[in-house]
Enzyme design. Structure first.
Site, mmCIF file in Angstrom:
data_model
loop_
_atom_site.group_PDB
_atom_site.id
_atom_site.type_symbol
_atom_site.label_atom_id
_atom_site.label_comp_id
_atom_site.label_asym_id
_atom_site.label_seq_id
_atom_site.Cartn_x
_atom_site.Cartn_y
_atom_site.Cartn_z
ATOM 1 N N LYS A 277 30.755 -42.150 -0.287
ATOM 2 C CA LYS A 277 30.903 -42.669 -1.649
ATOM 3 C C LYS A 277 29.607 -43.265 -2.189
ATOM 4 O O LYS A 277 29.359 -43.196 -3.388
ATOM 5 C CB LYS A 277 32.026 -43.713 -1.710
ATOM 6 C CG LYS A 277 33.399 -43.078 -1.617
ATOM 7 C CD LYS A 277 34.470 -43.933 -2.237
ATOM 8 C CE LYS A 277 35.779 -43.179 -2.290
ATOM 9 N NZ LYS A 277 36.888 -43.971 -2.773
ATOM 10 N N LYS B 105 37.020 -33.199 -0.059
ATOM 11 C CA LYS B 105 38.439 -33.469 -0.308
ATOM 12 C C LYS B 105 38.716 -33.571 -1.814
ATOM 13 O O LYS B 105 37.823 -33.928 -2.593
ATOM 14 C CB LYS B 105 38.913 -34.700 0.456
ATOM 15 C CG LYS B 105 38.641 -36.010 -0.197
ATOM 16 C CD LYS B 105 39.442 -37.127 0.478
ATOM 17 C CE LYS B 105 39.131 -38.424 -0.238
ATOM 18 N NZ LYS B 105 40.183 -39.370 -0.290
ATOM 19 N N LYS C 125 40.615 -38.052 -7.026
ATOM 20 C CA LYS C 125 40.925 -38.337 -8.434
ATOM 21 C C LYS C 125 39.683 -38.764 -9.209
ATOM 22 O O LYS C 125 39.668 -38.680 -10.427
ATOM 23 C CB LYS C 125 42.070 -39.356 -8.565
ATOM 24 C CG LYS C 125 41.808 -40.710 -7.957
ATOM 25 C CD LYS C 125 43.010 -41.619 -8.156
ATOM 26 C CE LYS C 125 43.664 -42.028 -6.867
ATOM 27 N NZ LYS C 125 42.829 -42.746 -5.901
HETATM 28 N N1 AQP Z 1 42.616 -34.952 -0.797
HETATM 29 C C1 AQP Z 1 43.491 -35.680 -0.140
HETATM 30 N N2 AQP Z 1 44.319 -35.121 0.750
HETATM 31 C C2 AQP Z 1 45.233 -35.864 1.410
HETATM 32 N N3 AQP Z 1 45.405 -37.190 1.228
HETATM 33 C C3 AQP Z 1 44.603 -37.791 0.340
HETATM 34 N N4 AQP Z 1 44.518 -39.074 -0.074
HETATM 35 C C4 AQP Z 1 43.539 -39.169 -1.013
HETATM 36 N N5 AQP Z 1 42.990 -37.959 -1.224
HETATM 37 C C5 AQP Z 1 43.622 -37.089 -0.398
HETATM 38 C C6 AQP Z 1 45.351 -40.141 0.406
HETATM 39 O O1 AQP Z 1 45.868 -40.815 -0.738
HETATM 40 C C7 AQP Z 1 46.036 -42.175 -0.412
HETATM 41 C C8 AQP Z 1 45.531 -43.043 -1.517
HETATM 42 O O2 AQP Z 1 44.160 -42.857 -1.642
HETATM 43 P P1 AQP Z 1 43.286 -43.884 -2.462
HETATM 44 O O3 AQP Z 1 43.544 -43.733 -3.882
HETATM 45 O O4 AQP Z 1 43.494 -45.253 -1.956
HETATM 46 O O5 AQP Z 1 41.809 -43.542 -2.088
HETATM 47 P P2 AQP Z 1 41.106 -42.239 -1.721
HETATM 48 O O6 AQP Z 1 41.507 -41.784 -0.365
HETATM 49 O O7 AQP Z 1 39.640 -42.481 -1.915
HETATM 50 O O8 AQP Z 1 41.677 -41.211 -2.796
HETATM 51 P P3 AQP Z 1 40.914 -40.422 -3.895
HETATM 52 O O9 AQP Z 1 41.917 -39.663 -4.680
HETATM 53 O O10 AQP Z 1 39.785 -39.646 -3.279
HETATM 54 O O11 AQP Z 1 40.378 -41.580 -4.814
HETATM 55 P P4 AQP Z 1 38.912 -41.864 -5.285
HETATM 56 O O12 AQP Z 1 38.483 -40.604 -5.963
HETATM 57 O O13 AQP Z 1 39.009 -43.019 -6.213
HETATM 58 O O14 AQP Z 1 38.100 -42.152 -4.066
HETATM 59 C C9 AQP Z 1 45.356 -42.434 0.926
HETATM 60 O O15 AQP Z 1 46.353 -42.581 1.913
HETATM 61 C C10 AQP Z 1 44.552 -41.198 1.148
HETATM 62 O O16 AQP Z 1 44.453 -40.869 2.524
#
Ligand code: AQP
Length: 332
Positions: A111, A194, A197
């Site tokens: 990140k 991955k 969002k």
């Molecule tokens: N691509 C993914 N595949 C499977 N699981 C995923 N999770 C996130 N992306 C994937 C799971 O969603 C939960 C919540 O995630 P989060 O919002 O706390 O943070 P993150 O993992 O950083 O998710 P994002 O969507 O990638 O958010 P941003 O873009 O803000 O960093 C977690 O349980 C995660 O494993």
């Protein structure tokens, strides 16, 4: 009954990755666990969030979770900043965790990118806050995608060091619950990244609020390769995009990747993508419609979050107060 905690950042609209890797499992776990679900806005501001957008995304995330089947009346749903216990315990954990531990966290490296000097201190200590989120409730099970496994190991290291330093058995061991065949959904534009969002490209992900046309377009444009689908999962070697699309199909249809290949072996991506579009549209669009309905009356949604925060505080407050007392903070 075992207590589960999990959180999701309101850093954008939740994606199909969040749904298959986390939210869908949360809903299933509600049947036989005591669940605490948190919209983690403190985590979200570790990278810049426009204030008005953050407030809107927090509501939208809560509404989407409810639309997916999270039940705020039987379980606990709230926004992290509404319960001060998280930040208080996180500070204690900042003082327990070692820099060497944080330096190993791959999510920070991903990140922060190349310009690590410019990343916020919050992004660096993000795993300490995550540890506090869980330990504030003495939760022992945490459903996450496999990208979060390293952070849970750190949460256990912090708990062990706290218990050791203060000569107590206060914080329990946490077990990750990595459920389902699609533990990690990848970007539609790059099968090695991955689905996120906050990815700058909206074409890289399917949002849970996308309509049928948007979903069809994104899947049509999803990166693939010129070869037909293989007959066996070993044929995914060097083909991460093919593996990802088949994985999504398997996860949504309740089957396995091999089961999908048994049906589509030798098929070109065109017809497969059409079937995948139908499946994604029928799975996702009802969630978007229900989310819009819930956002139509935010007073009901806000009341549910307020009530959730009161119930969350009732659990966390005695635990975090005791941690503060163990540290030596004066309680008068
Ligand atoms: N691509 C993914 N595949 C499977 N699981 C995923 N999770 C996130 N992306 C994937 C799971 O969603 C939960 C919540 O995630 P989060 O919002 O706390 O943070 P993150 O993992 O950083 O998710 P994002 O969507 O990638 O958010 P941003 O873009 O803000 O960093 C977690 O349980 C995660 O494993």
């Amino acid at each position: 009954m075992q207590r589960i905690f999990s959180g999701i950042q309101p850093s954008g609209v939740p994606t199909l990755g969040n749904y298959l890797g986390a939210i869908r499992n949360w809903v299933a776990l509600q049947a036989d666990h005591e669940c605490i679900w948190c919209v983690v806005d403190l985590h979200a501001i570790t990278v810049w969030q426009d204030p008005a957008e953050l407030a809107r995304n927090t509501r939208e995330m809560a509404a989407t979770l409810i639309a997916c089947g999270v039940d705020p009346s039987k379980h606990v749903l709230f926004a992290q900043s509404m319960v001060s216990a998280h930040a208080r315990l996180a500070w204690i954990f900042n003082c327990v965790a070692r820099l060497g531990w944080l330096n190993r966290m791959t999510q920070f490296k991903d990140k922060a990118g190349k310009d690590r000097e410019a990343a916020s201190a919050g992004l660096y200590v993000y795993p300490n806050l995550m540890a506090a989120d869980i330990h504030a409730y003495h939760a022992t099970r945490v459903p996450v995608g496999d990208d979060q496994k390293q952070h849970l190991e750190l949460a256990n290291d912090i708990a062990e060091k706290f218990n050791h330093d203060y000569g107590v058995e206060f914080f329990p061991h946490i077990e990750p619950l990595i459920l389902g065949p699609a533990a990690r959904v990848m970007s539609l534009r790059d099968g090695s990244k991955k689905m996120s969002k906050s990815d700058p490209s909206d074409q890289s992900r399917i949002n849970l609020t996308d309509d049928a046309d948007a979903i069809a377009l994104k899947i049509r444009r999803a990166k693939t390769d010129p070869d037909p689908l293989p007959g066996d999962v070993s044929g995914f070697e060097g083909r991460p995009e093919a593996r990802n699309l088949v994985g999504i199909y398997a996860a949504l249809s309740g089957g396995t990747a091999q089961g999908v290949l048994d049906e589509f072996a030798g098929s070109q991506f065109g017809p497969f993508k059409q079937k995948l579009t139908d499946l994604v549209v029928s799975s996702i669009t009802p969630i978007g419609a229900e989310t819009s309905r819930l956002l139509g009356d935010v007073t009901v949604l806000d009341a549910a979050l307020r009530d959730g925060a009161i119930r969350a505080s009732a659990i966390a407050e005695p635990i975090v107060s005791e941690a503060e007392r163990l540290v030596g903070f004066l309680k008068v």
